[in-house]
Design an enzyme around this catalytic site. Structure first.
Site, PDB file in Angstrom:
ATOM      1  N   GLY A 257      41.888  -4.529  20.452  1.00  0.00           N
ATOM      2  CA  GLY A 257      43.188  -4.754  19.802  1.00  0.00           C
ATOM      3  C   GLY A 257      44.229  -5.397  20.695  1.00  0.00           C
ATOM      4  N   GLY A 259      47.871  -5.763  22.828  1.00  0.00           N
ATOM      5  CA  GLY A 259      48.663  -4.942  23.743  1.00  0.00           C
ATOM      6  C   GLY A 259      48.028  -4.777  25.109  1.00  0.00           C
ATOM      7  CD  GLU A 283      42.339  -7.495  15.209  1.00  0.00           C
ATOM      8  OE1 GLU A 283      42.610  -7.052  14.093  1.00  0.00           O
ATOM      9  OE2 GLU A 283      41.762  -6.831  16.074  1.00  0.00           O
TER      10      GLU A 283
HETATM   11  O1  0RQ Z   1      57.188   2.156  24.782  1.00  0.00           O
HETATM   12  O2  0RQ Z   1      57.678  -0.187  25.294  1.00  0.00           O
HETATM   13  O3  0RQ Z   1      59.458   1.571  25.387  1.00  0.00           O
HETATM   14  O4  0RQ Z   1      57.618   1.523  27.111  1.00  0.00           O
HETATM   15  O5  0RQ Z   1      54.989   2.621  22.651  1.00  0.00           O
HETATM   16  O6  0RQ Z   1      52.989   1.516  24.336  1.00  0.00           O
HETATM   17  O7  0RQ Z   1      51.563   2.326  26.162  1.00  0.00           O
HETATM   18  O8  0RQ Z   1      52.820   0.125  26.443  1.00  0.00           O
HETATM   19  O9  0RQ Z   1      50.798   0.382  24.889  1.00  0.00           O
HETATM   20  O10 0RQ Z   1      51.295  -2.104  24.459  1.00  0.00           O
HETATM   21  O11 0RQ Z   1      49.070  -1.016  23.996  1.00  0.00           O
HETATM   22  O12 0RQ Z   1      51.067  -0.525  22.550  1.00  0.00           O
HETATM   23  C1  0RQ Z   1      49.960   1.462  19.594  1.00  0.00           C
HETATM   24  C2  0RQ Z   1      52.117   0.288  19.864  1.00  0.00           C
HETATM   25  C3  0RQ Z   1      50.562   0.569  21.831  1.00  0.00           C
HETATM   26  C4  0RQ Z   1      49.980  -1.027  20.011  1.00  0.00           C
HETATM   27  C5  0RQ Z   1      50.656   0.333  20.319  1.00  0.00           C
HETATM   28  C6  0RQ Z   1      55.459   3.834  23.232  1.00  0.00           C
HETATM   29  C7  0RQ Z   1      55.284   3.592  24.724  1.00  0.00           C
HETATM   30  C8  0RQ Z   1      55.769   2.165  24.861  1.00  0.00           C
HETATM   31  C9  0RQ Z   1      53.980   0.706  23.774  1.00  0.00           C
HETATM   32  P1  0RQ Z   1      58.060   1.194  25.727  1.00  0.00           P
HETATM   33  P2  0RQ Z   1      52.085   1.072  25.555  1.00  0.00           P
HETATM   34  P3  0RQ Z   1      50.531  -0.910  24.024  1.00  0.00           P
HETATM   35  C10 0RQ Z   1      46.044  -5.266  15.939  1.00  0.00           C
HETATM   36  C11 0RQ Z   1      45.287  -4.155  16.350  1.00  0.00           C
HETATM   37  C12 0RQ Z   1      48.680  -1.287  16.471  1.00  0.00           C
HETATM   38  C13 0RQ Z   1      47.286  -1.019  16.066  1.00  0.00           C
HETATM   39  C14 0RQ Z   1      46.364  -2.024  16.675  1.00  0.00           C
HETATM   40  C15 0RQ Z   1      49.914  -1.353  18.529  1.00  0.00           C
HETATM   41  C16 0RQ Z   1      55.253   1.528  23.567  1.00  0.00           C
HETATM   42  O13 0RQ Z   1      48.697  -1.057  20.538  1.00  0.00           O
HETATM   43  O14 0RQ Z   1      50.825  -1.897  17.985  1.00  0.00           O
HETATM   44  O15 0RQ Z   1      45.869  -1.862  17.752  1.00  0.00           O
HETATM   45  N1  0RQ Z   1      48.822  -1.005  17.874  1.00  0.00           N
HETATM   46  N2  0RQ Z   1      46.133  -3.064  15.929  1.00  0.00           N
HETATM   47  O16 0RQ Z   1      56.039   4.512  25.470  1.00  0.00           O
HETATM   48  C17 0RQ Z   1      56.548   7.581  21.215  1.00  0.00           C
HETATM   49  C18 0RQ Z   1      54.259   8.108  21.215  1.00  0.00           C
HETATM   50  C19 0RQ Z   1      54.024   6.870  21.887  1.00  0.00           C
HETATM   51  C20 0RQ Z   1      55.128   6.046  22.158  1.00  0.00           C
HETATM   52  C21 0RQ Z   1      53.302   5.073  22.875  1.00  0.00           C
HETATM   53  N3  0RQ Z   1      53.270   8.950  20.912  1.00  0.00           N
HETATM   54  N4  0RQ Z   1      55.523   8.402  20.889  1.00  0.00           N
HETATM   55  N5  0RQ Z   1      56.376   6.397  21.829  1.00  0.00           N
HETATM   56  N6  0RQ Z   1      54.637   4.952  22.766  1.00  0.00           N
HETATM   57  N7  0RQ Z   1      52.907   6.249  22.353  1.00  0.00           N
HETATM   58  C22 0RQ Z   1      45.526  -6.561  16.465  1.00  0.00           C
HETATM   59  C23 0RQ Z   1      46.021  -7.591  15.548  1.00  0.00           C
HETATM   60  O17 0RQ Z   1      46.043  -7.364  14.400  1.00  0.00           O
HETATM   61  C24 0RQ Z   1      46.475  -8.843  16.009  1.00  0.00           C
END
Ligand code: 0RQ
Length: 497
Positions: A257, A259, A283
């Protein structure tokens, strides 16, 4: 036409389909003018809001600046933009968070009404009397369907891209359901089944805007010990599954995914000497995948976008003969097709915001109410993958939030679609296990040690049953975070008396 002249053609209330997928391959020039125009219209007291429909998320110039200009009436299907999310959470924008693989079909079925416009980025246009052949840039998205359906088309001919980008594309639109729809004939990751261009009716083209604008691609967060450990845990789990004979020795295609975590997982797989060179059916390909293709560790990759930095993109263009043999960019309906994902046996790896002790997963909302990004294509892959993995750091916000909770505050992939959960703490393999067995596996292997006692206590106070819960305390950890700023302060006694 200039971009500002083109922006003047759009009317309040219009539906605009866009090319691109993620911040890559998006049209940028016209939207930069459109958001300024929206501000001017509002200052003059005129309403001005449009619907925006795309393959996935888009870039700051589209959903970010238009949200800041209060100019989006409706948006689907995905976003990763901070400004957009802020205005959605203010209840200003209606946003439908939905499966990316379904978007083209919904457009065909008229779910969103007529597409008044398609604004699309191209690297080249070959003109003909009955057909214009447009070369896509770094993404496939919904271009083929949107070009056929839209009433009028604005093309941004962006010279930042190489006209040779066409060599990477394979455009194909499946037939309609109920009319003897044929299988999508992809048997191998690199199979090409369509054309290398998008066919456009010249009568629909209203103007071409020439520009030279770099992609608004995000820089990836550097690897951290946590993301590296999660990547290693995923790689070791897959090696063990291969040794157990569940994954064949030639391996299976990987989907990873968006990120920072997705990028780190792929990088870790490339470093694991027990994993043979593998394929990617996903994707997006991010920078790590481009690097692995070049090093021969990824033999073949299929995606609907190169979600890469500008440096990586130009590296691909500079070596296009090599990359065209190893990478194909498809329409999102094909990249995310359940049929193809299931046939190829993709291993799905996506990032969760939180998982609960029974394996339900939330990738889109913070504490139930507030949108983060959306599901993107994660459910397309997790539901249909050969093995469905979710990764997440065990805590967020300096340990104040546990990513393992009693009950997810919002559910995107249900426990039935989640096979494996991986944190930096370890791996919970949920396959072949009932709910209580799963709960022990997730708490002991994946939760942060600070939170294990709380989660064990939750199980103790849960009502007996197949999936034990305590309805009064199920969201106690979330509620404590909202009230006291730290889930570690949870006292279940406050909830159950
Ligand atoms: O916050 O930016 O303020 O530091 O969420 O988290 O750890 O940097 O990780 O960039 O991989 O993003 C799920 C959002 C993770 C992403 C998600 C806060 C954390 C941080 C970002 P800051 P990280 P990532 C689509 C494929 C959608 C599903 C998917 C995503 C920010 O991977 O959008 O994968 N996924 N789809 O601090 C509060 C919690 C938290 C939280 C993380 N439990 N509560 N804040 N954060 N966990 C592919 C396509 O379709 C193109």
């Amino acid at each position: 036409m200039t971009a500002s002249e083109a922006a003047e053609l759009i009317h309040d209330g219009d539906n605009i389909a866009i090319g691109g997928f993620t911040p890559n391959g998006d049209p940028k020039a016209v939207f930069r003018e459109l958001s300024k125009r929206a501000v001017r219209e509002h200052e003059a007291g005129h309403p001005f809001k449009v619907g925006i429909f795309s393959g996935a998320s888009s870039c700051q110039s589209i959903e970010g600046d238009m949200a800041l200009a209060h100019a989006i009436k409706f948006r689907a299907p995905f976003s990763t933009n901070k400004d957009f999310r802020e205005h959605v959470n203010l209840e200003e924008i209606e946003y439908e968070d939905m499966h990316l693989g379904h978007m083209a079909e919904r457009l065909r079925h008229g779910v969103y009404g007529t597409m008044d416009w398609l604004i699309i980025e191209a690297s080249d246009i070959v003109e003909g009397t009955d057909e214009c052949r447009l070369s896509l840039t770094s993404a496939g998205g919904i271009a083929t369907t949107a070009a056929r359906l839209a009433r009028r088309i604005i093309i941004e001919l962006n010279h930042f891209h190489s006209p040779l980008s066409r060599m990477l594309h394979d455009t194909f639109e499946p037939g309609e359901c109920g009319f003897g729809r044929q299988p999508i004939p992809i048997i191998h990751v690199l199979d090409r089944i369509g054309k290398d261009y998008v066919s456009i009716d010249p009568k629909k083209i209203v103007c071409v805007v020439e520009c030279n604008i770099p992609e608004e691609a995000r820089q990836f967060k550097a690897l951290t010990p946590t993301t590296e450990q999660m990547g290693n845990n995923v790689a070791e789990f897959l090696v063990a599954d291969m040794k157990a004979g569940r994954i064949p020795p030639q391996f299976l295609p990987i989907q990873s995914g968006v990120g920072a975590t997705g990028n780190a997982v792929l990088a870790a797989m490339g470093k694991n000497h027990h994993i043979p060179s593998f394929e990617v059916y996903s994707e997006v390909v991010q920078d790590a995948a481009i690097d692995l293709i070049e090093r021969g560790l990824v033999k073949a990759a299929s995606a609907t976008a190169m979600t890469v930095t500008n440096e990586a993109l130009h590296h691909v263009y500079d070596n296009i003969d090599f990359f065209a043999k190893h990478l194909v960019i498809r329409q999102s309906e094909i990249a995310n097709s359940p049929e193809v994902i299931r046939r190829l046996g993709s291993i799905a790896i996506n990032t969760a915001i939180e998982c609960d002790i029974y394996g339900n997963e939330n990738s889109s909302h913070i504490c139930a109410s507030r949108l983060m990004n959306g599901i993107g294509g994660s459910c397309d892959y997790e539901r249909n993958g050969y093995v469905s993995i979710f990764t997440t750091p065990s805590t967020a916000k300096d340990g104040k939030i546990s990513a393992i909770v009693p009950f997810c505050s919002h559910i995107d992939s249900t426990e039935h679609d989640v096979d494996v959960i991986v944190t930096e703490q370890g791996v919970a393999d949920l396959r072949g296990k009932g709910p209580l067995h799963r709960a022990h596996e997730i708490i002991e292997n994946c939760a942060h040690p600070d939170y294990r006692p709380l989660l064990r206590e939750y199980l103790r106070i849960a009502e007996k049953g197949h999936t034990p819960h305590n309805l009064r305390a199920a969201f106690a950890m979330h509620d404590t975070f909202e009230r006291k700023g730290d889930m570690r302060l949870t006292d279940f006694g406050e909830y159950i008396g």
